[in-house]
Scaffold this motif. Sequence first.
Motif, PDB file in Angstrom:
ATOM      1  N   PRO A 253       0.807  -1.221   0.000  1.00 14.17           N
ATOM      2  CA  PRO A 253       0.000   0.000   0.000  1.00 14.17           C
ATOM      3  C   PRO A 253       0.845   1.279   0.000  1.00 14.17           C
ATOM      4  N   ILE A 254       2.123   1.197   0.402  1.00 12.89           N
ATOM      5  CA  ILE A 254       2.976   2.386   0.341  1.00 12.89           C
ATOM      6  C   ILE A 254       3.484   2.505  -1.082  1.00 12.89           C
ATOM      7  N   ASP A 255       2.844   3.368  -1.871  1.00 16.37           N
ATOM      8  CA  ASP A 255       3.156   3.453  -3.297  1.00 16.37           C
ATOM      9  C   ASP A 255       4.305   4.421  -3.537  1.00 16.37           C
ATOM     10  N   GLY A 256       4.782   4.499  -4.773  1.00 19.05           N
ATOM     11  CA  GLY A 256       5.894   5.391  -5.051  1.00 19.05           C
ATOM     12  C   GLY A 256       6.096   5.585  -6.530  1.00 19.05           C
ATOM     13  N   THR A 257       7.288   6.084  -6.879  1.00 18.16           N
ATOM     14  CA  THR A 257       7.662   6.256  -8.281  1.00 18.16           C
ATOM     15  C   THR A 257       7.496   4.915  -8.997  1.00 18.16           C
ATOM     16  N   LEU A 258       8.000   3.873  -8.351  1.00 19.71           N
ATOM     17  CA  LEU A 258       7.777   2.500  -8.790  1.00 19.71           C
ATOM     18  C   LEU A 258       7.341   1.719  -7.554  1.00 19.71           C
ATOM     19  N   ASN A 259       6.701   0.562  -7.780  1.00 16.86           N
ATOM     20  CA  ASN A 259       6.282  -0.254  -6.639  1.00 16.86           C
ATOM     21  C   ASN A 259       6.790  -1.685  -6.843  1.00 16.86           C
ATOM     22  N   LEU A 260       7.558  -2.178  -5.869  1.00 11.32           N
ATOM     23  CA  LEU A 260       8.126  -3.533  -5.975  1.00 11.32           C
ATOM     24  C   LEU A 260       7.024  -4.570  -6.130  1.00 11.32           C
ATOM     25  N   SER A 261       5.923  -4.377  -5.403  1.00  6.95           N
ATOM     26  CA  SER A 261       4.768  -5.257  -5.553  1.00  6.95           C
ATOM     27  C   SER A 261       3.564  -4.612  -4.890  1.00  6.95           C
ATOM     28  N   ARG A 262       2.603  -4.197  -5.707  1.00  8.14           N
ATOM     29  CA  ARG A 262       1.393  -3.557  -5.154  1.00  8.14           C
ATOM     30  C   ARG A 262       0.648  -4.513  -4.246  1.00  8.14           C
ATOM     31  N   SER A 263       0.695  -5.817  -4.568  1.00  9.75           N
ATOM     32  CA  SER A 263      -0.038  -6.787  -3.750  1.00  9.75           C
ATOM     33  C   SER A 263       0.813  -7.303  -2.583  1.00  9.75           C
ATOM     34  N   ALA A 264       1.950  -6.639  -2.317  1.00  8.61           N
ATOM     35  CA  ALA A 264       2.844  -7.019  -1.208  1.00  8.61           C
ATOM     36  C   ALA A 264       3.298  -8.475  -1.325  1.00  8.61           C
ATOM     37  N   ASN A 265       3.529  -8.906  -2.559  1.00  7.18           N
ATOM     38  CA  ASN A 265       4.008 -10.266  -2.809  1.00  7.18           C
ATOM     39  C   ASN A 265       5.540 -10.253  -2.847  1.00  7.18           C
ATOM     40  N   LEU A 266       6.174 -10.971  -1.927  1.00 10.23           N
ATOM     41  CA  LEU A 266       7.636 -10.913  -1.807  1.00 10.23           C
ATOM     42  C   LEU A 266       8.341 -11.514  -3.020  1.00 10.23           C
ATOM     43  N   LEU A 267       7.707 -12.516  -3.637  1.00  9.70           N
ATOM     44  CA  LEU A 267       8.278 -13.131  -4.837  1.00  9.70           C
ATOM     45  C   LEU A 267       8.373 -12.092  -5.955  1.00  9.70           C
ATOM     46  N   GLU A 268       7.281 -11.352  -6.133  1.00  9.73           N
ATOM     47  CA  GLU A 268       7.249 -10.315  -7.161  1.00  9.73           C
ATOM     48  C   GLU A 268       8.241  -9.202  -6.817  1.00  9.73           C
ATOM     49  N   ALA A 269       8.314  -8.852  -5.529  1.00  9.68           N
ATOM     50  CA  ALA A 269       9.227  -7.789  -5.095  1.00  9.68           C
ATOM     51  C   ALA A 269      10.675  -8.176  -5.378  1.00  9.68           C
ATOM     52  N   TYR A 284      17.473   9.513 -10.430  1.00 11.24           N
ATOM     53  CA  TYR A 284      17.359  10.192  -9.128  1.00 11.24           C
ATOM     54  C   TYR A 284      18.642  10.080  -8.308  1.00 11.24           C
ATOM     55  N   ASP A 285      18.845  11.064  -7.408  1.00 13.20           N
ATOM     56  CA  ASP A 285      20.008  11.046  -6.522  1.00 13.20           C
ATOM     57  C   ASP A 285      19.700  10.366  -5.199  1.00 13.20           C
ATOM     58  N   THR A 286      18.427  10.352  -4.812  1.00 11.78           N
ATOM     59  CA  THR A 286      18.065   9.648  -3.588  1.00 11.78           C
ATOM     60  C   THR A 286      16.875   8.729  -3.874  1.00 11.78           C
ATOM     61  N   ILE A 287      16.884   7.603  -3.193  1.00 13.74           N
ATOM     62  CA  ILE A 287      15.779   6.652  -3.330  1.00 13.74           C
ATOM     63  C   ILE A 287      15.318   6.260  -1.923  1.00 13.74           C
ATOM     64  N   ALA A 288      14.070   6.583  -1.600  1.00 13.89           N
ATOM     65  CA  ALA A 288      13.492   6.129  -0.334  1.00 13.89           C
ATOM     66  C   ALA A 288      12.790   4.797  -0.595  1.00 13.89           C
ATOM     67  N   VAL A 289      12.999   3.835   0.286  1.00 11.32           N
ATOM     68  CA  VAL A 289      12.424   2.506   0.069  1.00 11.32           C
ATOM     69  C   VAL A 289      11.426   2.194   1.180  1.00 11.32           C
ATOM     70  N   ALA A 290      10.252   1.742   0.787  1.00 15.98           N
ATOM     71  CA  ALA A 290       9.215   1.377   1.758  1.00 15.98           C
ATOM     72  C   ALA A 290       9.673   0.178   2.595  1.00 15.98           C
ATOM     73  N   PRO A 291       9.120   0.011   3.804  1.00 15.40           N
ATOM     74  CA  PRO A 291       9.497  -1.151   4.633  1.00 15.40           C
ATOM     75  C   PRO A 291       9.118  -2.464   3.942  1.00 15.40           C
ATOM     76  N   ILE A 292      10.012  -3.440   4.024  1.00 19.74           N
ATOM     77  CA  ILE A 292       9.763  -4.775   3.482  1.00 19.74           C
ATOM     78  C   ILE A 292       9.742  -5.724   4.680  1.00 19.74           C
ATOM     79  N   PRO A 293       8.697  -6.528   4.861  1.00 20.90           N
ATOM     80  CA  PRO A 293       8.648  -7.402   6.038  1.00 20.90           C
ATOM     81  C   PRO A 293       9.825  -8.393   6.057  1.00 20.90           C
ATOM     82  N   PRO A 294      10.531  -8.505   7.187  1.00 19.18           N
ATOM     83  CA  PRO A 294      11.719  -9.354   7.264  1.00 19.18           C
ATOM     84  C   PRO A 294      11.373 -10.827   7.451  1.00 19.18           C
TER      85      PRO A 294
END
Length: 311
Positions: A253-269, A284-294
């Motif tokens: 749900p934390i969207d951005g310039t690009l999204n690793l996986s809109r459905s929060a699927n780790l395989l897709e990410a 870009y010079d900086t990239i903020a990355v959304a939290p990824i569940p460990p």
Amino acid sequence: MTAPILPPTEQAIERAVRILRGGGLVAIPTETVYGLAADASNPVAVARLYDVKGRPSFNPLIAHVSSLQSAEIEGQFSNRAKDLASTFWPGPLTQVVNTTQQTKVCDLARAGLSTLAIRVPAHPAARSVLAGFGGPLVAPSANPSGRLSPTEARHVSADLGKHIDLILDGGSCEIGLESTIVDARADHLTILRHGIVTADQIEEVWPSVEYSEGNSDAPSAPGQLLRHYAPDARLSLDQTEPTAGGAMLGFGPIDGTLNLSRSANLLEAAANLFSMLRTLDRTYDTIAVAPIPPEGLGLAINDRLRRAAAD
Ligand code: TXA
Ligand code: MG
């Protein structure tokens, strides 16, 4: 359900090729150890491969092809590297070379690197699968991370049978030890992982051989032998919004310039990770990355993000 174990008949090879084309995982015998093969050009198949192996990080994988001619589509070979290939291929020698523009081996399989480890295996079953498939296959040893490499089909079945699609039984592996890996990019050749092809044998073809301390699976100076992919952009992790003018790499749900996986699927990410980082890094010079569940593949994703952020 556990993966069927089939002798490498023509029918079984055809079945293996169909599974691989569909993004599945097939354990194949090689002359060194059993490999867990996946389509090297399919990042989702490769993500599943990392997941099944349970590796806590993404190590670049070895691409397997059917000939030097096919290898030259994927990587750049100097004259000496070609000499090595004609002397030791098919066989237990892996060469690290620079990729070509048209390489089919995906970013995730190379862990984002612009180099490629590649070899032509000798085992007839592996060769038949490669011939039928017609493209590069990645094949790390078919064992869960931290376990011994399998040299018989039943080892693979016991360790991974429940998680993969097919096991081709080509009997006991002749060598039982992973291939020798050399860095063949410079004038000096460096041995990165020792194996059955020895430095003396290599020196007959390539006179200036250097030795690396330890092996590339457990480098004595981590990051030195095996450079990690490092973006130029500064990365900040566990963010919910970008910095001014910077990019946001979203997840779920934390969207951005690009999204690793809109459905929060780790395989897709995982499948998107390196190619999306590269894309954002170009602009870009900086990239903020959304939290990824460990958890699961999230461990490997976080490991790579932390390394990229530290560099
Ligand atoms: O004998 C073998 O090589 C077996 C059989 C199945 O072919 N395969 C195997 O693959 O051992 P794999 O993917 O587990 O080997 C990966 C190792 C990495 O841990 C790394 O040490 C090295 O190959 N490697 C891969 N890409 C590299 C690169 N670009 N630069 C340096 N080392 C690389
Ligand atoms: Mg291994």
